[in-house]
Design an enzyme around this catalytic site. Structure first.
Site, short mmCIF file in Angstrom:
data_model
loop_
_atom_site.label_atom_id
_atom_site.label_comp_id
_atom_site.label_asym_id
_atom_site.label_seq_id
_atom_site.Cartn_x
_atom_site.Cartn_y
_atom_site.Cartn_z
N HIS A 24 0.84 -1.21 0.00
CA HIS A 24 0.00 0.00 0.00
C HIS A 24 0.87 1.26 0.00
O HIS A 24 0.59 2.22 -0.71
CB HIS A 24 -0.89 0.05 1.25
CG HIS A 24 -1.91 -1.05 1.35
ND1 HIS A 24 -1.95 -1.92 2.42
CD2 HIS A 24 -2.93 -1.41 0.54
CE1 HIS A 24 -2.96 -2.76 2.26
NE2 HIS A 24 -3.57 -2.49 1.12
N LYS A 78 -16.05 -6.41 5.63
CA LYS A 78 -15.00 -7.10 6.37
C LYS A 78 -15.13 -6.79 7.86
O LYS A 78 -15.75 -5.79 8.23
CB LYS A 78 -13.63 -6.61 5.90
CG LYS A 78 -13.33 -6.96 4.46
CD LYS A 78 -11.99 -6.43 4.01
CE LYS A 78 -11.69 -6.84 2.59
NZ LYS A 78 -10.43 -6.29 2.09
N ARG A 88 -2.13 -5.62 -8.48
CA ARG A 88 -0.98 -6.45 -8.17
C ARG A 88 -0.80 -7.59 -9.15
O ARG A 88 0.30 -7.96 -9.52
CB ARG A 88 -1.10 -7.03 -6.75
CG ARG A 88 -0.99 -6.00 -5.66
CD ARG A 88 -1.61 -6.50 -4.39
NE ARG A 88 -3.03 -6.75 -4.58
CZ ARG A 88 -3.80 -7.36 -3.70
NH1 ARG A 88 -3.29 -7.82 -2.58
NH2 ARG A 88 -5.09 -7.52 -3.94
N SER A 98 -3.39 -7.97 3.16
CA SER A 98 -3.46 -7.74 4.61
C SER A 98 -3.88 -8.99 5.38
O SER A 98 -3.39 -9.21 6.49
CB SER A 98 -4.42 -6.59 4.91
OG SER A 98 -3.95 -5.43 4.29
N1 COA Z 1 -0.42 -4.06 -1.40
C1 COA Z 1 -0.81 -4.97 -0.53
N2 COA Z 1 -2.08 -5.36 -0.41
C2 COA Z 1 -2.97 -4.77 -1.22
C3 COA Z 1 -2.61 -3.80 -2.16
C4 COA Z 1 -1.27 -3.44 -2.23
N3 COA Z 1 -0.83 -2.54 -3.09
N4 COA Z 1 -3.73 -3.41 -2.80
C5 COA Z 1 -4.74 -4.12 -2.30
N5 COA Z 1 -4.28 -4.95 -1.35
C6 COA Z 1 -5.05 -5.95 -0.61
C7 COA Z 1 -5.62 -5.44 0.66
O1 COA Z 1 -4.72 -5.60 1.71
C8 COA Z 1 -6.83 -6.32 0.80
O2 COA Z 1 -6.44 -7.56 1.34
P1 COA Z 1 -7.37 -8.38 2.33
O3 COA Z 1 -8.66 -8.60 1.60
O4 COA Z 1 -6.58 -9.58 2.57
O5 COA Z 1 -7.56 -7.54 3.56
C9 COA Z 1 -7.28 -6.57 -0.62
O6 COA Z 1 -6.16 -6.33 -1.41
C10 COA Z 1 -8.36 -5.64 -1.11
O7 COA Z 1 -8.33 -4.54 -0.30
P2 COA Z 1 -8.52 -3.02 -0.65
O8 COA Z 1 -7.82 -2.66 -1.89
O9 COA Z 1 -8.16 -2.28 0.56
O10 COA Z 1 -10.00 -2.97 -0.95
P3 COA Z 1 -11.10 -3.31 0.03
O11 COA Z 1 -11.85 -4.42 -0.59
O12 COA Z 1 -10.66 -3.52 1.41
O13 COA Z 1 -11.88 -1.93 -0.01
C11 COA Z 1 -13.36 -0.30 -0.92
C12 COA Z 1 -12.70 -1.66 -1.05
C13 COA Z 1 -13.55 0.11 0.51
C14 COA Z 1 -12.47 0.69 -1.61
C15 COA Z 1 -14.68 -0.43 -1.66
O14 COA Z 1 -15.42 -1.49 -1.13
C16 COA Z 1 -15.52 0.83 -1.58
O15 COA Z 1 -15.26 1.77 -2.29
N6 COA Z 1 -16.52 0.84 -0.69
C17 COA Z 1 -17.36 2.00 -0.46
C18 COA Z 1 -18.78 1.79 -0.96
C19 COA Z 1 -18.86 2.05 -2.42
O16 COA Z 1 -18.62 3.13 -2.91
N7 COA Z 1 -19.23 0.98 -3.13
C20 COA Z 1 -19.33 1.01 -4.56
C21 COA Z 1 -18.03 0.64 -5.18
S1 COA Z 1 -18.27 0.21 -6.85
#
Ligand code: COA
Length: 167
Positions: free
Chosen positions: A24, A48, A97, A135
């Site tokens: 990240h 989550k 990724r 994560s």
């Molecule tokens: N390095 C390491 N890990 C990474 C990474 C990176 N560069 N990029 C993503 N990840 C991992 C995260 O750690 C996470 O791992 P985990 O599932 O094991 O915890 C996974 O990839 C996805 O996480 P992240 O990119 O943080 O996305 P998320 O699914 O946690 O969050 C939101 C997604 C919150 C951005 C999305 O659900 C959202 O926008 N919600 C708001 C409501 C909304 O607007 N909805 C409509 C969207 S279309």
């Protein structure tokens, strides 16, 4: 340049950050070089069940990104595009990724574009040494006492140890 100027480019980088990893931080650093301002947006009410509260995740992200002077960290709830508009952001940053990220990211980018066409999703590739990182695996390794110093900064490692010792 004032924050409301059309040439002041603001990006938001949303995620759960439970916890923030080197992957990240790599994406945040790249974004901070491309945009005038980057707002790391820490999702609060998500499907989550995070190990750290939203406020804990915010203060951890603040601590490990403090070297990037144009980066700030905020909590968000609700629709991402609404947060972007409210904060005058032009772009949503997402990290890609591996090919496996593509389908979900593609769908999310298209949904967000449908909702607010003026907000552009920008995909950034973290360094290849972080492409396998996420994560949940970091949390799992920490839970079983494994070494996580390759994946997260020392401050995050410490916070994770403290949290898990209380559980
Ligand atoms: N390095 C390491 N890990 C990474 C990474 C990176 N560069 N990029 C993503 N990840 C991992 C995260 O750690 C996470 O791992 P985990 O599932 O094991 O915890 C996974 O990839 C996805 O996480 P992240 O990119 O943080 O996305 P998320 O699914 O946690 O969050 C939101 C997604 C919150 C951005 C999305 O659900 C959202 O926008 N919600 C708001 C409501 C909304 O607007 N909805 C409509 C969207 S279309």
């Amino acid at each position: 340049m004032s924050a409301s100027s059309p040439t002041h480019k603001i990006a938001i980088y949303p995620g759960t950050f439970d916890p923030i990893t080197h992957g990240h931080i790599d994406v945040i650093e790249r974004a901070s070089k491309l945009f005038d301002e980057v707002i790391v947006t820490v999702a609060q009410n998500i499907s989550k069940t995070p190990i750290f509260s939203a406020n804990e995740r915010i203060s951890i992200v603040q601590e490990v990104t403090k070297e990037f002077k144009n980066v700030k960290v905020e909590k968000f709830d609700g629709l991402l595009v609404d947060f972007a508009v409210k904060n005058k952001a032009n772009a949503i940053i997402r990290g890609l990724r591996a090919v496996s990220d593509f389908e979900f990211e593609f769908q999310m980018a298209l949904f967000n574009r449908k909702l607010k066409p003026e907000i552009i999703t920008v995909f950034l590739m973290p360094h290849e040494k972080y492409t396998y990182l996420n994560s949940s695996v970091v949390r799992e390794i920490a839970k079983f006492g494994g070494q996580i110093d390759h994946f997260v900064p020392p401050f995050v490692e410490q916070k994770l140890k403290e949290k898990l010792s209380k559980k």
